[in-house]
Design a protein around this motif. Structure first.
Motif, PDB file in Angstrom:
ATOM      1  N   ASP A  25       7.924  -4.073   6.094  1.00  0.00           N
ATOM      2  CA  ASP A  25       8.334  -4.731   4.848  1.00  0.00           C
ATOM      3  C   ASP A  25       7.599  -6.054   4.663  1.00  0.00           C
ATOM      4  N   LEU A  26       7.396  -6.777   5.742  1.00  0.00           N
ATOM      5  CA  LEU A  26       6.676  -8.042   5.673  1.00  0.00           C
ATOM      6  C   LEU A  26       5.217  -7.826   5.282  1.00  0.00           C
ATOM      7  N   ALA A  27       4.602  -6.782   5.787  1.00  0.00           N
ATOM      8  CA  ALA A  27       3.219  -6.462   5.423  1.00  0.00           C
ATOM      9  C   ALA A  27       3.112  -6.151   3.931  1.00  0.00           C
ATOM     10  N   VAL A  28       4.093  -5.401   3.405  1.00  0.00           N
ATOM     11  CA  VAL A  28       4.111  -5.087   1.970  1.00  0.00           C
ATOM     12  C   VAL A  28       4.289  -6.363   1.158  1.00  0.00           C
ATOM     13  N   LEU A  29       5.182  -7.236   1.585  1.00  0.00           N
ATOM     14  CA  LEU A  29       5.408  -8.498   0.881  1.00  0.00           C
ATOM     15  C   LEU A  29       4.151  -9.366   0.879  1.00  0.00           C
ATOM     16  N   ASN A  30       3.449  -9.411   1.992  1.00  0.00           N
ATOM     17  CA  ASN A  30       2.223 -10.205   2.062  1.00  0.00           C
ATOM     18  C   ASN A  30       1.171  -9.711   1.085  1.00  0.00           C
ATOM     19  N   LYS A  31       1.155  -8.407   0.824  1.00  0.00           N
ATOM     20  CA  LYS A  31       0.189  -7.857  -0.123  1.00  0.00           C
ATOM     21  C   LYS A  31       0.601  -8.110  -1.560  1.00  0.00           C
ATOM     22  N   THR A  32       1.900  -8.181  -1.848  1.00  0.00           N
ATOM     23  CA  THR A  32       2.369  -8.284  -3.226  1.00  0.00           C
ATOM     24  C   THR A  32       2.696  -9.702  -3.675  1.00  0.00           C
TER      25      THR A  32
END
Length: 101
Positions: A25-32
């Motif tokens: 989830d953190l990886a997705v947040l970093n991208k968005t």
């Protein structure tokens, strides 16, 4: 005794799955999520667009400008047609006068 060692192992396994989900989830947040650099580039782009729109508003013709231009062109055309008609009439009168002499 065996149940005591399997329980912490199961808890660690569950924690590992939760930690993996959090990392994903953190990886997705970093991208968005936008960064400060993204926001700075967006500000520059918006300022450029605003300057372009202001330039367009100052220099482009409005409907009223086009209407005034159309009126001026029509007046010029009518005046030119009247002048050509007057010249044509004069030429006809001169030719008729020369033929009758």
């Amino acid at each position: 005794m065996e149940t005591d060692t399997t329980q912490p192992s199961e808890e660690l396994s569950a924690l590992n799955r939760r930690l993996t989900a959090v990392e994903r989830d953190l990886a997705v947040l970093n991208k968005t999520v936008a960064t400060k650099d993204d926001i700075a580039r967006l500000d520059i782009t918006l300022a450029s667009m605003q300057a372009t729109i202001e330039h367009m508003a100052k220099n482009f013709a409005t409907k009223a400008d086009l209407s005034d231009l159309e009126t001026r062109i029509m007046k010029w055309m009518i005046t030119t047609l009247v002048g050509v008609a007057a010249l044509n009439s004069s030429m006809v009168l001169i030719v008729v006068k020369l033929v009758h002499v």
